[in-house]
Design an enzyme around this catalytic site. Sequence first.
Site, PDB file in Angstrom:
ATOM      1  N   ASP A 162       0.858  -1.183   0.000  1.00  0.00           N
ATOM      2  CA  ASP A 162       0.000   0.000   0.000  1.00  0.00           C
ATOM      3  C   ASP A 162       0.898   1.238   0.000  1.00  0.00           C
ATOM      4  OD1 ASP A 162      -3.207   0.585   1.017  1.00  0.00           O
ATOM      5  OD2 ASP A 162      -1.762   2.241   1.098  1.00  0.00           O
ATOM      6  N   ILE A 163       0.534   2.214  -0.830  1.00  0.00           N
ATOM      7  CA  ILE A 163       1.370   3.408  -0.986  1.00  0.00           C
ATOM      8  C   ILE A 163       1.335   4.307   0.259  1.00  0.00           C
ATOM      9  CG2 ILE A 163      -0.317   4.966  -2.078  1.00  0.00           C
ATOM     10  CD1 ILE A 163       1.849   5.585  -4.179  1.00  0.00           C
TER      11      ILE A 163
ATOM     12  N   ASN B 229     -12.901  -3.204   2.548  1.00  0.00           N
ATOM     13  CA  ASN B 229     -13.912  -2.163   2.653  1.00  0.00           C
ATOM     14  C   ASN B 229     -14.886  -2.309   1.492  1.00  0.00           C
ATOM     15  OD1 ASN B 229     -12.706  -0.995   4.948  1.00  0.00           O
ATOM     16  ND2 ASN B 229     -11.235   0.078   3.666  1.00  0.00           N
TER      17      ASN B 229
ATOM     18  N   GLU C 214     -12.605   3.149  -1.304  1.00  0.00           N
ATOM     19  CA  GLU C 214     -12.219   4.280  -2.166  1.00  0.00           C
ATOM     20  C   GLU C 214     -11.869   3.836  -3.575  1.00  0.00           C
ATOM     21  OE1 GLU C 214      -9.237   6.487  -0.061  1.00  0.00           O
ATOM     22  OE2 GLU C 214     -10.671   7.124   1.479  1.00  0.00           O
ATOM     23  N   VAL C 215     -11.133   2.745  -3.689  1.00  0.00           N
ATOM     24  CA  VAL C 215     -10.734   2.284  -5.032  1.00  0.00           C
ATOM     25  C   VAL C 215     -11.721   1.194  -5.472  1.00  0.00           C
ATOM     26  CG1 VAL C 215      -8.914   1.225  -6.410  1.00  0.00           C
ATOM     27  CG2 VAL C 215      -8.311   2.811  -4.560  1.00  0.00           C
TER      28      VAL C 215
ATOM     29  N   HIS D 218     -10.241  -5.196  -3.126  1.00  0.00           N
ATOM     30  CA  HIS D 218      -8.918  -5.374  -2.522  1.00  0.00           C
ATOM     31  C   HIS D 218      -9.083  -5.725  -1.050  1.00  0.00           C
ATOM     32  CE1 HIS D 218     -10.066  -1.136  -2.418  1.00  0.00           C
ATOM     33  NE2 HIS D 218      -9.461  -1.042  -1.253  1.00  0.00           N
TER      34      HIS D 218
ATOM     35  N   HIS E  89      -6.998  -5.577   2.572  1.00  0.00           N
ATOM     36  CA  HIS E  89      -5.867  -4.980   3.277  1.00  0.00           C
ATOM     37  C   HIS E  89      -5.287  -6.048   4.196  1.00  0.00           C
ATOM     38  CE1 HIS E  89      -6.929  -0.688   2.358  1.00  0.00           C
ATOM     39  NE2 HIS E  89      -8.131  -1.227   2.213  1.00  0.00           N
TER      40      HIS E  89
HETATM   41  P1  AMP Z   1      -9.881   1.547   0.340  1.00  0.00           P
HETATM   42  O1  AMP Z   1     -10.182   2.780   1.141  1.00  0.00           O
HETATM   43  O2  AMP Z   1     -10.226   0.291   1.073  1.00  0.00           O
HETATM   44  O3  AMP Z   1     -10.473   1.612  -1.054  1.00  0.00           O
HETATM   45  O4  AMP Z   1      -8.309   1.491   0.205  1.00  0.00           O
HETATM   46  C1  AMP Z   1      -7.587   1.959  -0.886  1.00  0.00           C
HETATM   47  C2  AMP Z   1      -6.131   1.814  -0.540  1.00  0.00           C
HETATM   48  O5  AMP Z   1      -5.387   1.948  -1.728  1.00  0.00           O
HETATM   49  C3  AMP Z   1      -5.609   2.883   0.447  1.00  0.00           C
HETATM   50  O6  AMP Z   1      -5.043   2.233   1.587  1.00  0.00           O
HETATM   51  C4  AMP Z   1      -4.536   3.611  -0.368  1.00  0.00           C
HETATM   52  O7  AMP Z   1      -3.438   4.009   0.405  1.00  0.00           O
HETATM   53  C5  AMP Z   1      -4.162   2.581  -1.422  1.00  0.00           C
HETATM   54  N1  AMP Z   1      -3.615   3.097  -2.670  1.00  0.00           N
HETATM   55  C6  AMP Z   1      -4.106   4.099  -3.432  1.00  0.00           C
HETATM   56  N2  AMP Z   1      -3.334   4.279  -4.517  1.00  0.00           N
HETATM   57  C7  AMP Z   1      -2.348   3.356  -4.459  1.00  0.00           C
HETATM   58  C8  AMP Z   1      -1.236   3.030  -5.284  1.00  0.00           C
HETATM   59  N3  AMP Z   1      -0.978   3.681  -6.420  1.00  0.00           N
HETATM   60  N4  AMP Z   1      -0.430   2.015  -4.916  1.00  0.00           N
HETATM   61  C9  AMP Z   1      -0.668   1.337  -3.765  1.00  0.00           C
HETATM   62  N5  AMP Z   1      -1.698   1.593  -2.946  1.00  0.00           N
HETATM   63  C10 AMP Z   1      -2.518   2.604  -3.273  1.00  0.00           C
END
Ligand code: AMP
Length: 119
Positions: A33-34, A91, A99-100, A104, A106
Amino acid sequence: MEYDKSNIFSKILRKEADAKIVYENEYVLCFEDIFPKSKIHILIIPKSEYLDIFDFSKNSSTDEKEAIFLAFEALIDMFKLDKKGCRIITNHGIDGRQEVPHLHFHFLGGQDMGKMINI
Ligand code: AMP
């Protein structure tokens, strides 16, 4: 909701964006995770296009589902967390604050993760 190929994880899968990959199998990619929320913070994603856990639960194959658990096992082995443990969460939706929009998980560990309840 339609799957949106412009999301960052879709770009990582197409190699249009960088990621620090730690493990992969036929169906799954795992990368750092970034913005890590713990000492170890790995994201586990299916290689196919699934929006979230509900989409995946309904529409993925048995092999794809098994591959997620094989990735969990590989990460627990890799980071030697079989005794100390870890936290694996996903999530989903507005209340889950996803968010994405690509499923995924964690994978969090390397420290005491604290209590999970927030009410
Ligand atoms: P969520 O809120 O569960 O959708 O988590 C999205 C996660 O993606 C967050 O923990 C971010 O830090 C992570 N994230 C967003 N962009 C990137 C990226 N380019 N590379 C790795 N992790 C990312």
